[in-house]
Design a protein around this motif. Sequence first.
Motif, PDB file in Angstrom:
ATOM      1  N   LEU A  34      43.703  42.294  37.692  1.00 18.32           N
ATOM      2  CA  LEU A  34      43.810  40.674  37.677  1.00 18.32           C
ATOM      3  C   LEU A  34      43.074  39.747  38.599  1.00 18.32           C
ATOM      4  CD1 LEU A  34      47.152  40.885  35.325  1.00 18.32           C
ATOM      5  CD2 LEU A  34      44.394  40.660  34.014  1.00 18.32           C
ATOM      6  N   GLU A  35      43.400  40.039  39.762  1.00 21.67           N
ATOM      7  CA  GLU A  35      43.202  39.055  40.715  1.00 21.67           C
ATOM      8  C   GLU A  35      41.586  39.122  41.383  1.00 21.67           C
ATOM      9  OE1 GLU A  35      46.405  37.718  44.236  1.00 21.67           O
ATOM     10  OE2 GLU A  35      45.840  39.827  44.381  1.00 21.67           O
ATOM     11  N   HIS A  36      41.325  40.039  40.893  1.00 24.91           N
ATOM     12  CA  HIS A  36      39.841  40.393  41.925  1.00 24.91           C
ATOM     13  C   HIS A  36      38.830  41.034  41.263  1.00 24.91           C
ATOM     14  CE1 HIS A  36      42.290  39.877  45.543  1.00 24.91           C
ATOM     15  NE2 HIS A  36      42.979  41.231  46.063  1.00 24.91           N
ATOM     16  N   ASP A  37      39.293  41.735  40.035  1.00 21.48           N
ATOM     17  CA  ASP A  37      37.591  42.447  39.062  1.00 21.48           C
ATOM     18  C   ASP A  37      37.591  40.870  38.963  1.00 21.48           C
ATOM     19  OD1 ASP A  37      37.670  44.792  40.592  1.00 21.48           O
ATOM     20  OD2 ASP A  37      38.846  45.540  39.743  1.00 21.48           O
ATOM     21  N   VAL A  38      38.309  40.711  38.116  1.00 20.63           N
ATOM     22  CA  VAL A  38      37.933  40.290  36.445  1.00 20.63           C
ATOM     23  C   VAL A  38      36.560  38.756  36.855  1.00 20.63           C
ATOM     24  CG1 VAL A  38      38.394  38.606  34.629  1.00 20.63           C
ATOM     25  CG2 VAL A  38      39.739  40.560  34.940  1.00 20.63           C
ATOM     26  N   ASP A  39      37.608  38.256  37.606  1.00 20.18           N
ATOM     27  CA  ASP A  39      36.741  35.827  38.709  1.00 20.18           C
ATOM     28  C   ASP A  39      35.350  37.094  38.966  1.00 20.18           C
ATOM     29  OD1 ASP A  39      38.535  34.277  37.118  1.00 20.18           O
ATOM     30  OD2 ASP A  39      39.996  34.731  39.138  1.00 20.18           O
ATOM     31  N   ARG A  40      35.386  38.136  40.486  1.00 25.76           N
ATOM     32  CA  ARG A  40      34.280  38.954  40.416  1.00 25.76           C
ATOM     33  C   ARG A  40      32.933  39.067  39.681  1.00 25.76           C
ATOM     34  NH1 ARG A  40      31.634  43.067  41.303  1.00 25.76           N
ATOM     35  NH2 ARG A  40      30.774  43.589  42.980  1.00 25.76           N
ATOM     36  N   HIS A  41      33.688  39.494  38.641  1.00 26.89           N
ATOM     37  CA  HIS A  41      32.401  40.111  37.253  1.00 26.89           C
ATOM     38  C   HIS A  41      31.538  39.063  36.353  1.00 26.89           C
ATOM     39  CE1 HIS A  41      31.085  43.433  34.966  1.00 26.89           C
ATOM     40  NE2 HIS A  41      31.640  42.686  33.894  1.00 26.89           N
ATOM     41  N   PHE A  42      33.385  38.108  35.884  1.00 29.61           N
ATOM     42  CA  PHE A  42      33.061  37.301  35.269  1.00 29.61           C
ATOM     43  C   PHE A  42      31.548  36.362  35.973  1.00 29.61           C
ATOM     44  CE2 PHE A  42      36.611  37.543  31.701  1.00 29.61           C
ATOM     45  CZ  PHE A  42      36.271  39.234  31.832  1.00 29.61           C
ATOM     46  N   ASP A  43      32.421  35.599  37.270  1.00 29.58           N
ATOM     47  CA  ASP A  43      31.338  34.467  37.543  1.00 29.58           C
ATOM     48  C   ASP A  43      29.915  35.256  37.821  1.00 29.58           C
ATOM     49  OD1 ASP A  43      33.444  33.208  38.317  1.00 29.58           O
ATOM     50  OD2 ASP A  43      33.979  33.791  39.624  1.00 29.58           O
ATOM     51  N   PHE A  44      29.893  36.757  38.336  1.00 31.26           N
ATOM     52  CA  PHE A  44      29.038  36.146  38.121  1.00 31.26           C
ATOM     53  C   PHE A  44      27.806  36.837  36.899  1.00 31.26           C
ATOM     54  CE2 PHE A  44      25.264  40.453  38.419  1.00 31.26           C
ATOM     55  CZ  PHE A  44      24.429  39.899  39.240  1.00 31.26           C
ATOM     56  N   GLU A  45      28.025  36.808  36.300  1.00 33.75           N
ATOM     57  CA  GLU A  45      27.090  37.666  34.833  1.00 33.75           C
ATOM     58  C   GLU A  45      27.223  35.700  34.440  1.00 33.75           C
ATOM     59  OE1 GLU A  45      28.943  40.852  32.561  1.00 33.75           O
ATOM     60  OE2 GLU A  45      30.264  39.214  31.963  1.00 33.75           O
ATOM     61  N   GLU A  46      28.128  34.994  34.477  1.00 34.40           N
ATOM     62  CA  GLU A  46      28.485  33.625  34.263  1.00 34.40           C
ATOM     63  C   GLU A  46      27.763  32.537  35.105  1.00 34.40           C
ATOM     64  OE1 GLU A  46      32.681  33.213  32.968  1.00 34.40           O
ATOM     65  OE2 GLU A  46      32.056  32.259  34.853  1.00 34.40           O
ATOM     66  N   GLN A  47      27.352  33.068  36.305  1.00 33.10           N
ATOM     67  CA  GLN A  47      26.565  31.660  37.075  1.00 33.10           C
ATOM     68  C   GLN A  47      24.967  32.437  37.164  1.00 33.10           C
ATOM     69  OE1 GLN A  47      28.762  31.763  40.789  1.00 33.10           O
ATOM     70  NE2 GLN A  47      30.385  31.235  39.634  1.00 33.10           N
ATOM     71  N   VAL A  48      25.015  33.891  37.132  1.00 30.23           N
ATOM     72  CA  VAL A  48      23.162  34.777  37.230  1.00 30.23           C
ATOM     73  C   VAL A  48      22.622  35.451  36.493  1.00 30.23           C
ATOM     74  CG1 VAL A  48      22.257  36.134  38.116  1.00 30.23           C
ATOM     75  CG2 VAL A  48      24.395  34.675  39.830  1.00 30.23           C
ATOM     76  N   LEU A  49      23.944  35.602  35.246  1.00 30.58           N
ATOM     77  CA  LEU A  49      22.967  36.670  34.151  1.00 30.58           C
ATOM     78  C   LEU A  49      22.500  34.924  33.290  1.00 30.58           C
ATOM     79  CD1 LEU A  49      24.422  40.129  34.781  1.00 30.58           C
ATOM     80  CD2 LEU A  49      22.663  39.382  35.127  1.00 30.58           C
ATOM     81  N   PHE A  50      23.913  34.560  32.582  1.00 37.99           N
ATOM     82  CA  PHE A  50      23.750  34.107  31.718  1.00 37.99           C
ATOM     83  C   PHE A  50      22.939  32.947  31.906  1.00 37.99           C
ATOM     84  CE2 PHE A  50      28.788  34.946  30.449  1.00 37.99           C
ATOM     85  CZ  PHE A  50      28.117  36.762  29.984  1.00 37.99           C
ATOM     86  N   PRO A  51      22.773  32.055  32.816  1.00 34.80           N
ATOM     87  CA  PRO A  51      21.887  31.562  32.538  1.00 34.80           C
ATOM     88  C   PRO A  51      20.414  31.965  31.844  1.00 34.80           C
ATOM     89  CG  PRO A  51      23.142  30.428  34.110  1.00 34.80           C
ATOM     90  CD  PRO A  51      23.105  32.057  34.243  1.00 34.80           C
ATOM     91  N   ARG A  52      19.286  33.371  32.741  1.00 41.11           N
ATOM     92  CA  ARG A  52      18.864  34.136  32.448  1.00 41.11           C
ATOM     93  C   ARG A  52      18.539  34.179  30.842  1.00 41.11           C
ATOM     94  NH1 ARG A  52      19.416  34.394  37.919  1.00 41.11           N
ATOM     95  NH2 ARG A  52      17.329  35.120  38.832  1.00 41.11           N
ATOM     96  N   LEU A  53      19.567  34.904  30.449  1.00 37.82           N
ATOM     97  CA  LEU A  53      19.588  34.814  28.733  1.00 37.82           C
ATOM     98  C   LEU A  53      19.359  33.838  27.930  1.00 37.82           C
ATOM     99  CD1 LEU A  53      22.816  37.342  28.422  1.00 37.82           C
ATOM    100  CD2 LEU A  53      20.605  37.981  27.864  1.00 37.82           C
TER     101      LEU A  53
END
Length: 164
Positions: free
Chosen positions: A54-73
Motif C-alpha cells: 500500500l505504501e510503495h507499490d500502489v503509488d509507484r505503479h499507478f503514477d507511472f501509468e497515469e503520467q507516462v502511459l495513459f497520455p499516450r493511450l
Amino acid sequence: MNFQSQVAHALDEEHRVNLDLLGKVEQAFARMPRSGASQDPELARVAAGFARHLEHDVDRHFDFEEQVLFPRLADAGEGDIAELFAEEHAAIREAARAMLPLALAAAAGELDDAGWRELKVGALEIVERQVAHIQKETMALLPALEDLLDEDTDRELAFAYASG
C-alpha cells in the motif's frame, strides 16, 4: 500472456507479484479469528507485506501509468480506457490510504480486535478491486502497449520505470 514490449512485460511481472501478495492477504484475512488476531505472527507478517504494498507499490505503479502511459493511450484514441483506469486508481488509492495506518499498526502488533476487523474488511475490498483492475489492465492496457510503443520508446520507458 507473453508480451514483447519491455514495459508491458515489466508491468505484467509486477501484476503477477501483486496478485500473489493479494492472494496471500485474502487467504490470511479469510481465516482470521474473530478475536486474538494480534496474537497471530503470520497475520502480522501478512499485514506488514500488505502495508509495504500500500505504501510503495500502489503509488509507484499507478503514477507511472497515469503520467507516462495513459497520455499516450489518449493520444492514440484510447482515452476512454485510460480514464476508466485512472478512476479505478483513484478508488484503490483512497481505500489504500484508509487501510495503511491499520496495516502498519497490525504489523507492529499495535492493533486491537476492532482494528483487525476493520483492516480485514478494508483489505478484502482492496484485494477485490485490485484483482479486477489487474485483470482489466492485462486484457486491455498491456496488449495496447505492444502496438503503441516503438522499440526506442519502449526501452526508454522500461528503463525509467525500473529506475523509479
